[in-house]
Design a protein around this motif. Structure first.
Motif, PDB file in Angstrom:
ATOM      1  N   ALA A   1      18.198 -73.039 -59.867  1.00 17.48           N
ATOM      2  CA  ALA A   1      17.419 -73.908 -60.747  1.00 17.48           C
ATOM      3  C   ALA A   1      16.073 -74.265 -60.132  1.00 17.48           C
ATOM      4  N   ALA A   2      15.101 -74.532 -60.970  1.00 16.38           N
ATOM      5  CA  ALA A   2      13.732 -74.788 -60.497  1.00 16.38           C
ATOM      6  C   ALA A   2      13.524 -76.227 -60.050  1.00 16.38           C
ATOM      7  N   VAL A   3      14.187 -77.189 -60.706  1.00 19.88           N
ATOM      8  CA  VAL A   3      14.028 -78.599 -60.346  1.00 19.88           C
ATOM      9  C   VAL A   3      15.423 -79.216 -60.241  1.00 19.88           C
TER      10      VAL A   3
ATOM     11  N   ALA B   1      12.193 -76.568 -53.215  1.00 15.83           N
ATOM     12  CA  ALA B   1      11.550 -75.814 -52.122  1.00 15.83           C
ATOM     13  C   ALA B   1      11.980 -74.349 -52.155  1.00 15.83           C
ATOM     14  N   GLY B   2      13.233 -74.105 -52.542  1.00 16.14           N
ATOM     15  CA  GLY B   2      13.738 -72.741 -52.533  1.00 16.14           C
ATOM     16  C   GLY B   2      13.441 -71.954 -53.796  1.00 16.14           C
ATOM     17  N   TYR B   3      12.769 -72.596 -54.752  1.00 14.38           N
ATOM     18  CA  TYR B   3      12.514 -71.914 -56.017  1.00 14.38           C
ATOM     19  C   TYR B   3      11.279 -71.032 -55.896  1.00 14.38           C
ATOM     20  N   ASN B   4      11.442 -69.770 -56.230  1.00 15.13           N
ATOM     21  CA  ASN B   4      10.349 -68.815 -56.179  1.00 15.13           C
ATOM     22  C   ASN B   4       9.811 -68.595 -57.588  1.00 15.13           C
TER      23      ASN B   4
END
Lengths: 187, 187
Positions: free
Chosen positions: A156-158, A181-184
């Motif tokens: 997930a992005a958020v 932080a881990g969202y690309n």
């Protein structure tokens, strides 16, 4: 329509209430979610956990409780007690004047994602009010190591929410710098 | 989220206001329609007035002003000053974890349908805030004999509105017996 404010005050839909639970910990299905805030609709989306396209893809409508939406727009984060509804509907192609594409028909499933920082060790939990092919008034959250939990926490992005598929909120998250932080963003 | 009511009172979105017009009679584009009531989303729908499917179909999201929605749920009819927004978005198939189907992306067009029984001889009028490929703050209603007027007045299920494509409201119209006399539910 000058009576709009009074109608909102009286409207049973806009309670802004927290998610409700049974004494056994099952989530009570909200019946007013169609008056919540619409985030997006997809058609036939698949990420490996669903069946391949059969020519009869389903629509997924995503709604979030209005007070949680307001908080997200202001902060880029979800407040405790946020609740999402995923409403799955079948699609039709030919009806009335429509000759192509897909429009929405009957409800196939209603699922929810709930944030409760004290109730759930993982903060977020997932329920399927339509398990077994019948619509239920309540549903027990999946265990914390369910496929829902794993996929949401990983992709997930958020926080645990797929804001990357909610165009208006993705812009909010970028401005507020609340993407995980881990969202690309380029994946 | 006990502060939900206060947030709703303060929220700029839920004004419940009538449609606004310029002195010249153009409709002013509402900026808060994403906080209105979602009615449906279609993908690649075509009824002869649009281009055939190119493999990149568009999503059509339909929203209606909340006070008008409440009135329709109560009566099966649209009050004077009802306003709909049609938001057209491009679709994507591959992004993040999605591998199939379509999800929503950028806005391509914003159009509106407005009911004003005194301003418009035909009661309903249609505007395109995105004519010419640019998003405008205002747009003049099409003439009363426009293709929009003709098609809506001929084919819509309730008054001039395509309630046949709004699953929750179609049920309301059936119960309230407000389907247009000329509407054939089996077509």
């Amino acid at each position: 329509m000058k009576y709009a404010l009074a109608m909102l005050l009286l409207a049973p839909g806009f309670t802004g209430n927290d998610p409700r639970f049974t004494p056994e910990g099952a989530v009570i299905r909200p019946t007013d979610y169609r008056e919540w805030i619409f985030l997006t609709s997809g058609l036939g989306m698949s990420y490996g956990m669903r069946m391949p396209d059969t020519g009869h893809p389903d629509f997924d409508n995503v709604f979030v409780e209005p007070a949680a939406y307001k908080a997200f727009v202001a902060t880029g984060k979800w407040p405790d007690k946020t609740m999402f509804i995923l409403e799955v509907r079948s699609s039709l192609s030919h009806g009335s004047i429509n000759k192509a594409g897909h429009f929405q028909s009957d409800i196939l499933a209603i699922e929810a994602e709930v944030k409760d920082e004290t109730r759930f060790k993982e903060k977020w939990a997932y329920v399927d009010f339509s398990h077994g092919g019948t619509l239920h008034d309540t549903a027990k959250p999946f265990d914390g190591d369910s496929a829902c939990n794993v996929c949401h926490s990983k992709n997930a992005a958020v926080e645990n929410t797929f804001v990357q598929f909610y165009p208006t909120l993705l812009e909010v998250a970028k401005v507020k710098h609340t993407l995980n932080a881990g969202y690309n963003a380029n994946q």
